[in-house]
Scaffold this motif. Structure first.
Motif, short mmCIF file in Angstrom:
data_model
loop_
_atom_site.label_atom_id
_atom_site.label_comp_id
_atom_site.label_asym_id
_atom_site.label_seq_id
_atom_site.Cartn_x
_atom_site.Cartn_y
_atom_site.Cartn_z
N THR A 1 17.68 47.83 61.57
CA THR A 1 18.71 47.01 60.96
C THR A 1 19.82 46.84 61.97
OG1 THR A 1 19.98 48.85 60.07
CG2 THR A 1 18.20 48.02 58.68
N ASP A 2 20.71 45.92 61.69
CA ASP A 2 21.84 45.74 62.62
C ASP A 2 22.66 47.01 62.73
OD1 ASP A 2 22.43 42.28 61.68
OD2 ASP A 2 21.11 43.17 63.18
N GLN A 3 22.71 47.79 61.62
CA GLN A 3 23.48 49.02 61.66
C GLN A 3 22.83 50.06 62.56
OE1 GLN A 3 22.76 47.33 58.81
NE2 GLN A 3 24.81 46.44 58.71
N ARG A 4 21.51 50.00 62.72
CA ARG A 4 20.82 50.99 63.53
C ARG A 4 20.78 50.58 65.00
NH1 ARG A 4 18.34 54.83 60.56
NH2 ARG A 4 17.94 54.41 58.38
N ARG A 5 21.24 49.41 65.35
CA ARG A 5 21.22 48.96 66.73
C ARG A 5 22.56 48.27 67.07
NH1 ARG A 5 17.20 43.69 66.63
NH2 ARG A 5 17.68 43.02 64.54
N PRO A 6 23.65 49.04 67.04
CA PRO A 6 24.96 48.42 67.19
C PRO A 6 25.29 48.00 68.61
CG PRO A 6 25.16 50.80 67.06
CD PRO A 6 23.72 50.48 66.83
N THR A 7 24.58 48.55 69.59
CA THR A 7 24.91 48.26 70.97
C THR A 7 23.96 47.25 71.57
OG1 THR A 7 23.50 50.00 71.89
CG2 THR A 7 25.72 50.64 71.21
N LYS A 8 24.43 46.61 72.62
CA LYS A 8 23.58 45.65 73.33
C LYS A 8 22.33 46.36 73.87
CE LYS A 8 23.77 42.24 77.08
NZ LYS A 8 22.70 42.79 77.94
N ARG A 9 22.49 47.54 74.38
CA ARG A 9 21.35 48.29 74.91
C ARG A 9 20.36 48.63 73.80
NH1 ARG A 9 21.63 54.00 78.33
NH2 ARG A 9 19.36 54.19 78.67
N GLY A 10 20.89 49.00 72.64
CA GLY A 10 20.01 49.29 71.52
C GLY A 10 19.22 48.09 71.07
N ARG A 11 19.87 46.93 71.02
CA ARG A 11 19.17 45.70 70.64
C ARG A 11 18.08 45.37 71.65
NH1 ARG A 11 24.49 44.19 69.32
NH2 ARG A 11 24.73 43.03 71.28
N GLU A 12 18.40 45.53 72.91
CA GLU A 12 17.42 45.23 73.96
C GLU A 12 16.22 46.17 73.87
OE1 GLU A 12 19.76 45.52 77.48
OE2 GLU A 12 20.52 43.45 77.35
N THR A 13 16.48 47.45 73.58
CA THR A 13 15.38 48.42 73.45
C THR A 13 14.47 48.04 72.28
OG1 THR A 13 16.68 50.22 74.39
CG2 THR A 13 14.82 50.84 72.98
N LEU A 14 15.07 47.73 71.15
CA LEU A 14 14.28 47.37 69.98
C LEU A 14 13.47 46.10 70.23
CD1 LEU A 14 13.42 47.86 67.10
CD2 LEU A 14 15.50 46.69 66.34
N GLU A 15 14.10 45.11 70.83
CA GLU A 15 13.39 43.87 71.13
C GLU A 15 12.22 44.11 72.08
OE1 GLU A 15 16.53 41.47 72.62
OE2 GLU A 15 17.42 41.10 70.64
N ALA A 16 12.41 45.00 73.04
CA ALA A 16 11.33 45.32 73.98
C ALA A 16 10.18 46.02 73.26
CB ALA A 16 11.86 46.21 75.10
N ILE A 17 10.50 46.91 72.34
CA ILE A 17 9.47 47.63 71.58
C ILE A 17 8.68 46.66 70.71
CG2 ILE A 17 9.14 49.24 69.65
CD1 ILE A 17 11.41 50.93 70.90
N GLU A 18 9.36 45.76 70.02
CA GLU A 18 8.67 44.83 69.13
C GLU A 18 7.85 43.81 69.92
OE1 GLU A 18 11.25 43.22 66.14
OE2 GLU A 18 11.43 45.15 65.14
N ALA A 19 8.38 43.35 71.04
CA ALA A 19 7.63 42.42 71.88
C ALA A 19 6.38 43.10 72.44
CB ALA A 19 8.51 41.92 73.03
N ALA A 20 6.52 44.37 72.84
CA ALA A 20 5.37 45.10 73.36
C ALA A 20 4.32 45.29 72.27
CB ALA A 20 5.83 46.46 73.89
N ALA A 21 4.75 45.59 71.05
CA ALA A 21 3.80 45.78 69.95
C ALA A 21 3.03 44.49 69.69
CB ALA A 21 4.54 46.22 68.69
N ARG A 22 3.70 43.35 69.75
CA ARG A 22 3.01 42.08 69.55
C ARG A 22 1.97 41.85 70.65
NH1 ARG A 22 8.49 40.71 68.14
NH2 ARG A 22 8.62 40.24 65.90
N THR A 23 2.34 42.19 71.88
CA THR A 23 1.41 42.03 73.00
C THR A 23 0.18 42.91 72.82
OG1 THR A 23 3.19 41.47 74.54
CG2 THR A 23 1.13 42.27 75.50
N VAL A 24 0.40 44.16 72.42
CA VAL A 24 -0.72 45.09 72.25
C VAL A 24 -1.61 44.67 71.10
CG1 VAL A 24 -1.36 47.48 71.77
CG2 VAL A 24 0.58 47.01 73.27
N ILE A 25 -1.00 44.21 69.99
CA ILE A 25 -1.80 43.74 68.86
C ILE A 25 -2.68 42.57 69.27
CG2 ILE A 25 -1.69 42.53 66.65
CD1 ILE A 25 0.69 44.23 65.91
N ALA A 26 -2.12 41.64 70.03
CA ALA A 26 -2.90 40.48 70.48
C ALA A 26 -4.05 40.92 71.36
CB ALA A 26 -1.99 39.51 71.23
#
Length: 210
Positions: free
Chosen positions: A9-34
């Motif tokens: 949630t936005d509350q769990r990723r308040p920092t720019k670095r946190g958002r970037e980490t989460l986005e990287a994790i989700e993008a990686a998961a999509r790549t692996v699923i594909a």
């Protein structure tokens, strides 16, 4: 599987670095699923693809299933938004509304294809997640069932069970999207032909008279 509160949630990723980490994790998961499919995917695969530590993943999700549930609920939210933008009752006729709803579903499915592949695969073997997916489909089922009931008030499809008809239509939508977009077919499929075919099948299932 109850709804997992440990999702991003936005509350769990308040920092720019946190958002970037989460986005990287989700993008990686999509790549692996594909590449591997959801069932063969592991958290280790995700963090290796993302270049992150396992702790980074578990800071946002308890498991890959929790990630998938979060994505499934995002699909529901996006599909609702797309339908609301395209369907305007009662100004439009039934065929126009059906086409708009189908287009919204198809476009959302395509936009979130990796996630939906995972949802489809897990729901086939996990009873708890199947119930989660069923709950996500419930809104669309109820909306279509109400439309069937209104159509019957105008003399269409007499004797048809609105709820069963709605479930059949939703099942058709999901399976047709999976069958035509998964397994590498999304790059070559004719979107407009598929949307037209689904719209015709839905429309003729409801708007007929003896």
């Amino acid at each position: 599987m109850p709804h997992n509160d440990r999702v991003a949630t936005d509350q769990r990723r308040p920092t720019k670095r946190g958002r970037e980490t989460l986005e990287a994790i989700e993008a990686a998961a999509r790549t692996v699923i594909a590449d591997k499919g959801f069932l063969k995917m592991t958290v280790a695969d995700i963090v290796r693809e993302a270049g992150k530590s396992p702790a980074s993943f578990y800071n946002y999700y308890d498991s890959k299933e929790a990630l998938l549930e979060h994505w499934a609920r995002e699909f529901q939210t996006e599909a609702r938004r797309r339908v609301a933008e395209r369907v305007h009752e009662p100004a439009e006729d039934a065929r126009t509304q059906v086409n708009a709803a189908v287009r919204a579903h198809w476009e959302t499915y395509r936009a979130r294809l990796a996630e939906m592949i995972g949802v489809f695969q897990l729901a086939m073997i996990n009873d708890d997640f199947a119930r989660v997916w069923d709950s996500l489909c419930a809104d669309l089922v109820d909306t279509i069932a109400r439309a069937v009931t209104r159509a019957q008030g105008d003399g269409y499809c007499p004797g048809t069970d609105p709820q069963l008809t709605a479930r059949a239509i939703v099942s058709m939508l999901n399976m047709f999207c999976y069958d035509n977009l998964a397994n590498g077919r999304s790059a070559t499929v004719d979107d407009e032909a598929c949307i037209a075919t689904l719209s015709d099948a839905w429309y003729h299932a409801v708007y007929w008279k003896p």
